[in-house]
Design a protein around this motif. Sequence first.
Motif, PDB file in Angstrom:
ATOM      1  N   GLN A  54     -14.357  -1.306 -65.098  1.00 28.12           N
ATOM      2  CA  GLN A  54     -15.181  -1.591 -63.916  1.00 28.12           C
ATOM      3  C   GLN A  54     -14.508  -2.643 -63.033  1.00 28.12           C
ATOM      4  O   GLN A  54     -14.572  -2.563 -61.807  1.00 28.12           O
ATOM      5  CB  GLN A  54     -16.578  -2.067 -64.325  1.00 28.12           C
ATOM      6  N   ALA A  55     -13.849  -3.624 -63.648  1.00 26.46           N
ATOM      7  CA  ALA A  55     -13.129  -4.641 -62.870  1.00 26.46           C
ATOM      8  C   ALA A  55     -11.981  -4.002 -62.092  1.00 26.46           C
ATOM      9  O   ALA A  55     -11.738  -4.346 -60.932  1.00 26.46           O
ATOM     10  CB  ALA A  55     -12.608  -5.740 -63.789  1.00 26.46           C
ATOM     11  N   ARG A  82     -11.917  -0.902 -61.043  1.00 28.21           N
ATOM     12  CA  ARG A  82     -12.555  -0.146 -59.959  1.00 28.21           C
ATOM     13  C   ARG A  82     -12.965  -1.080 -58.826  1.00 28.21           C
ATOM     14  O   ARG A  82     -12.789  -0.773 -57.654  1.00 28.21           O
ATOM     15  CB  ARG A  82     -13.788   0.605 -60.475  1.00 28.21           C
ATOM     16  N   ALA A  83     -13.543  -2.239 -59.183  1.00 27.76           N
ATOM     17  CA  ALA A  83     -14.012  -3.178 -58.173  1.00 27.76           C
ATOM     18  C   ALA A  83     -12.856  -3.728 -57.336  1.00 27.76           C
ATOM     19  O   ALA A  83     -13.031  -4.041 -56.158  1.00 27.76           O
ATOM     20  CB  ALA A  83     -14.774  -4.317 -58.836  1.00 27.76           C
ATOM     21  N   GLN A 115     -10.524  -2.217 -56.081  1.00 27.33           N
ATOM     22  CA  GLN A 115     -10.130  -1.271 -55.038  1.00 27.33           C
ATOM     23  C   GLN A 115     -10.662  -1.673 -53.662  1.00 27.33           C
ATOM     24  O   GLN A 115     -10.130  -1.277 -52.642  1.00 27.33           O
ATOM     25  CB  GLN A 115     -10.635   0.140 -55.365  1.00 27.33           C
ATOM     26  N   VAL A 127     -12.665  -8.104 -51.039  1.00 29.92           N
ATOM     27  CA  VAL A 127     -13.813  -8.935 -50.699  1.00 29.92           C
ATOM     28  C   VAL A 127     -13.577  -9.515 -49.311  1.00 29.92           C
ATOM     29  O   VAL A 127     -12.543 -10.124 -49.053  1.00 29.92           O
ATOM     30  CB  VAL A 127     -14.012 -10.064 -51.728  1.00 29.92           C
ATOM     31  N   THR A 155     -28.798 -10.835 -56.159  1.00 29.92           N
ATOM     32  CA  THR A 155     -27.982  -9.643 -56.339  1.00 29.92           C
ATOM     33  C   THR A 155     -28.642  -8.477 -55.614  1.00 29.92           C
ATOM     34  O   THR A 155     -29.829  -8.218 -55.799  1.00 29.92           O
ATOM     35  CB  THR A 155     -27.843  -9.303 -57.841  1.00 29.92           C
ATOM     36  N   ALA A 197     -20.910   4.004 -63.328  1.00 34.68           N
ATOM     37  CA  ALA A 197     -20.020   3.649 -62.222  1.00 34.68           C
ATOM     38  C   ALA A 197     -20.690   4.019 -60.909  1.00 34.68           C
ATOM     39  O   ALA A 197     -20.927   5.201 -60.640  1.00 34.68           O
ATOM     40  CB  ALA A 197     -18.691   4.384 -62.357  1.00 34.68           C
TER      41      ALA A 197
END
Length: 200
Positions: free
Chosen positions: A111-112, A114-115, A117, A120, A138, A148
């Motif tokens: 997941q990290a 994927r993130a 990509q 920020v 959040t 995902a």
Amino acid sequence: SHTAESIFEVVTRQNAVGPNWKNPTNPQHQQAFASVVDAGRGLVVGNIGLNEYEVGKKGGYLAVTLLRCVGEMGDWGYFETHDSQCLGAFTADLSIAFTDGSQREQLLAQQAARAAQIPVISGAVDSQQVGKQKPSGTYLTVSDPIFAVTATKMAGQQLIVRGYNMTGQKTPLAVKHDGFVADQLLDLVDQPLKQPVTGE
């Protein structure tokens, strides 16, 4: 075997090729990551835009292609392709995560990757914009990293969250937006499904 992110799935592939495979290499396609895992240890290699990788026959290495260069091409003659030699300076973005081999640790590292990509973007906003969220709030909460998230969109006043199960195992899941739990399942064209939301 090993896993790699494909299009809306995490695919499992065999490390060794079949007896009819004559190519000395076995490159495969990935999206954001490829990973190998063994008893008590795991490795997730993330990338940005480097879509080719290869895993050794026994899982002993995971290689990512940085450049695929050729000086000529064509089976019908010799055609120089000088620019395809990719001469010059290049940079690449990779991440390496070592895990304890557990499914949860592997999923968190995937997941990290994927993130990573999506860059920020930050900046100052007009002080007159109050907003609803607390600075520590959040926007969207997913109870398990097995899910995902691939897209979010508004349909009127409703938020639609799209995603997929990264393992294929049936797992209880809760998706919350602004404190509200998801209460409707939709198909791929956003039509309601008859089955109720049960958290599974």
